[in-house]
Design an enzyme around this catalytic site. Structure first.
Site, PDB file in Angstrom:
ATOM      1  N   GLU A  71       0.820  -1.216   0.000  1.00  0.00           N
ATOM      2  CA  GLU A  71       0.000   0.000   0.000  1.00  0.00           C
ATOM      3  C   GLU A  71       0.853   1.266   0.000  1.00  0.00           C
ATOM      4  OE1 GLU A  71      -3.052   0.401   3.047  1.00  0.00           O
ATOM      5  OE2 GLU A  71      -3.723   2.249   2.091  1.00  0.00           O
ATOM      6  N   ASP A  89      -0.596  -5.070   2.986  1.00  0.00           N
ATOM      7  CA  ASP A  89      -1.026  -3.852   3.675  1.00  0.00           C
ATOM      8  C   ASP A  89      -0.342  -3.858   5.048  1.00  0.00           C
ATOM      9  OD1 ASP A  89      -2.254  -1.665   4.713  1.00  0.00           O
ATOM     10  OD2 ASP A  89      -4.270  -2.236   4.079  1.00  0.00           O
ATOM     11  N   ILE A  91      -0.446  -1.795   7.667  1.00  0.00           N
ATOM     12  CA  ILE A  91      -1.439  -1.606   8.736  1.00  0.00           C
ATOM     13  C   ILE A  91      -2.782  -1.386   8.059  1.00  0.00           C
ATOM     14  CG2 ILE A  91      -2.201  -0.273  10.738  1.00  0.00           C
ATOM     15  CD1 ILE A  91       0.635   0.632  11.224  1.00  0.00           C
ATOM     16  N   ASP A  92      -3.663  -2.350   8.163  1.00  0.00           N
ATOM     17  CA  ASP A  92      -5.007  -2.171   7.621  1.00  0.00           C
ATOM     18  C   ASP A  92      -5.907  -1.796   8.794  1.00  0.00           C
ATOM     19  OD1 ASP A  92      -6.912  -2.110   5.556  1.00  0.00           O
ATOM     20  OD2 ASP A  92      -7.753  -3.964   6.333  1.00  0.00           O
ATOM     21  N   THR A  94      -5.819   1.869   9.531  1.00  0.00           N
ATOM     22  CA  THR A  94      -4.954   2.961  10.023  1.00  0.00           C
ATOM     23  C   THR A  94      -5.745   3.968  10.855  1.00  0.00           C
ATOM     24  OG1 THR A  94      -3.510   2.654   8.127  1.00  0.00           O
ATOM     25  CG2 THR A  94      -3.286   4.722   9.303  1.00  0.00           C
ATOM     26  N   ASP A 235      -5.893  -4.791   0.521  1.00  0.00           N
ATOM     27  CA  ASP A 235      -6.893  -4.898   1.594  1.00  0.00           C
ATOM     28  C   ASP A 235      -7.546  -6.281   1.607  1.00  0.00           C
ATOM     29  OD1 ASP A 235      -6.791  -2.145   2.494  1.00  0.00           O
ATOM     30  OD2 ASP A 235      -7.880  -1.590   0.678  1.00  0.00           O
TER      31      ASP A 235
HETATM   32  C1  IPD Z   1      -8.868   0.930   4.704  1.00  0.00           C
HETATM   33  C2  IPD Z   1      -9.621   0.074   5.695  1.00  0.00           C
HETATM   34  C3  IPD Z   1     -11.076   0.490   5.691  1.00  0.00           C
HETATM   35  C4  IPD Z   1     -11.696   0.368   4.323  1.00  0.00           C
HETATM   36  C5  IPD Z   1     -10.877   1.109   3.277  1.00  0.00           C
HETATM   37  C6  IPD Z   1      -9.405   0.678   3.345  1.00  0.00           C
HETATM   38  P1  IPD Z   1      -6.362   1.468   5.514  1.00  0.00           P
HETATM   39  O1  IPD Z   1      -7.495   0.605   4.687  1.00  0.00           O
HETATM   40  O2  IPD Z   1      -9.517  -1.272   5.344  1.00  0.00           O
HETATM   41  O3  IPD Z   1     -11.820  -0.307   6.551  1.00  0.00           O
HETATM   42  O4  IPD Z   1     -12.971   0.920   4.353  1.00  0.00           O
HETATM   43  O5  IPD Z   1     -11.411   0.810   1.999  1.00  0.00           O
HETATM   44  O6  IPD Z   1      -8.678   1.405   2.381  1.00  0.00           O
HETATM   45  O7  IPD Z   1      -6.385   2.830   4.936  1.00  0.00           O
HETATM   46  O8  IPD Z   1      -6.742   1.442   6.950  1.00  0.00           O
HETATM   47  O9  IPD Z   1      -5.109   0.731   5.221  1.00  0.00           O
HETATM   48 CA    CA Z   2      -5.721  -0.982   3.926  1.00  0.00          CA
END
Ligand code: IPD
Ligand code: CA
Length: 297
Positions: A71, A89, A91-92, A94, A235
Site C-alpha cells: 500500500e 497492507d 497496517i489495515d 490505520t 486490503d
Molecule cells: C482501509 C480500511 C477500511 C476500508 C478502506 C481501506 P487502511 O485501509 O480497510 O476499513 O474501508 O477501503 O482502504 O487505509 O486502513 O489501510
Molecule cells: Ca488498507
C-alpha cells in the site's frame, strides 16, 4: 516462473506478522508523524511506512524472485502481473490505529496468476492470527502458541437464510461524495430499513474499520457478509484466500460478476454455509439494483 513453496511462504509470513505486531504495538500513535493521501480521512503514519519497509526487506531476502505490491509504495498505474507477487497492507485499519481503537492488522497475501494463494492477517491487540494456504484450509490462532482452530469456527455452519437474518459488514471508505458515495449510503439505508418501508431490515450492520479483518470475520463465520467498494488488492488479497479456504465466496460488489478480479476494487464476501450462499448474493445484488460502483479513475 519462480518456484513456489506455499508452506515456506506461509511460515515466513507468520513470522513477519508477529514482528510487525510488535512494531505496531510499540508505536504510540499520539507521537507519530501522520500524513494524508487522497484526502483528510485517507491517513498514513510513519508506522505504516516503517512496517512496510521491514516486510518488503524480509520478503525480498527470503523470496528474491517474487514481486512485491504494498500500500505505501504503490504508484498509480501499477498492476499485478501473473508472477508470484506479495500483496501487502502493513497496517489495515490505520484510522483505528491512530485513534488507538484496537482493531487493526497487518495483511500479507501472495497472489499467483493474480489469484490469492496464501494469506496471513494478524491483529496484535487481540493477538489474533488468521492464515490460509490455497487447498489446505484456513485457521485462526487466538493467542500465539495455542492450537490453531480450523475455520469456519462452527463445526456445522448454519444455512444462510437471506439478508434479513444476516449480520453484515459495510465500510464508509475515504470517498465521501459523488456517485459511489451516494450508491453506498443508499444501500446502507436499504439494508437497515424496515420491510414495511421497502428495506431488507438486516439484523445489524458493522464497520470493523479494516477490510482485512471484516473479511477474516466472514471467513470465521462471525459475520454473514461484507460489502465494500473502493478498497484495494492489498486490503483483500490475504482475506480472500482465508475466506475461500473456509468455504466462503468472494464475488463482485457490483451485480452480476461471480468471478471478480483481485484488483476490481468492489467486493462482496459471503460466509461458508451448506445452503443459501448463492441466494444471499443474488438478494444483495438486488438491493444494489442496476447501479454500479466505479473506481476506474
Ligand atoms: C482501509 C480500511 C477500511 C476500508 C478502506 C481501506 P487502511 O485501509 O480497510 O476499513 O474501508 O477501503 O482502504 O487505509 O486502513 O489501510
Ligand atoms: Ca488498507
Amino acid at each position: 516462473m519462480a518456484e513456489i513453496n506455499p508452506q515456506a511462504v506461509h511460515d515466513e509470513m507468520v513470522a513477519i506478522a508477529y514482528e510487525a505486531g510488535r512494531m505496531i504495538l510499540a508505536a504510540n500513535p499520539a507521537d507519530l508523524d501522520t500524513g494524508t493521501k487522497l484526502n483528510s480521512v485517507d491517513i498514513v503514519t510513519e508506522a505504516d511506512q516503517a512496517v512496510e519497509k521491514m516486510v518488503s526487506t524480509r520478503l525480498a531476502n527470503s523470496f528474491p524472485s517474487f514481486s512485491f505490491m504494498g500500500e505505501e509504495t504503490y504508484k498509480p498505474g501499477m498492476k499485478l502481473g501473473p508472477e508470484p507477487t506479495f500483496v501487502v497492507d502493513p497496517i489495515d485499519g490505520t484510522t483505528n490505529f491512530i485513534h488507538s481503537f484496537p482493531n487493526a492488522c497487518i495483511s500479507l497475501g501472495l497472489a499467483v496468476e493474480r489469484s490469492p494463494a496464501v494469506g496471513v492477517i494478524y491483529n496484535p491487540w487481540q493477538d489474533l492470527l488468521f492464515t490460509a494456504i490455497k487447498g489446505k484450509g484456513a485457521y485462526m490462532t487466538r493467542i500465539k502458541g495455542t492450537t490453531p482452530q480450523k475455520l469456519p469456527l462452527a463445526k456445522s455452519p448454519r444455512p444462510l437464510q437471506g439478508i434479513g437474518t444476516s449480520l453484515i459488514a459495510i465500510e464508509w471508505g475515504s470517498g465521501r461524495d459523488g456517485p459511489n458515495f451516494e450508491l453506498k449510503t443508499d444501500v446502507f439505508k436499504k439494508l437497515a430499513a424496515s420491510r414495511e418501508t421497502g428495506g431488507s431490515m438486516v439484523q445489524s450492520l458493522r464497520s470493523l474499520g479494516s477490510a482485512a479483518l471484516n473479511t477474516a470475520a466472514v471467513a470465521a463465520g462471525q459475520l454473514d457478509a461484507y460489502w465494500e467498494g473502493g478498497c484495494w488488492a492489498w486490503d483483500v488479497c490475504a482475506g480472500w484466500c482465508i475466506l475461500t479456504e473456509a468455504g466462503g465466496r468472494m464475488v463482485s460488489g457490483n451485480p452480476g460478476n461471480w468471478e471478480p478480479e483481485l484488483e476490481s476494487r468492489v467486493y462482496l464476501a459471503v460466509r461458508g454455509a451448506p445452503t443459501g450462499q448463492t441466494e444471499l448474493v443474488e438478494e444483495f445484488w438486488k438491493v444494489v439494483g442496476d447501479r454500479k460502483m466505479d473506481y476506474s479513475v
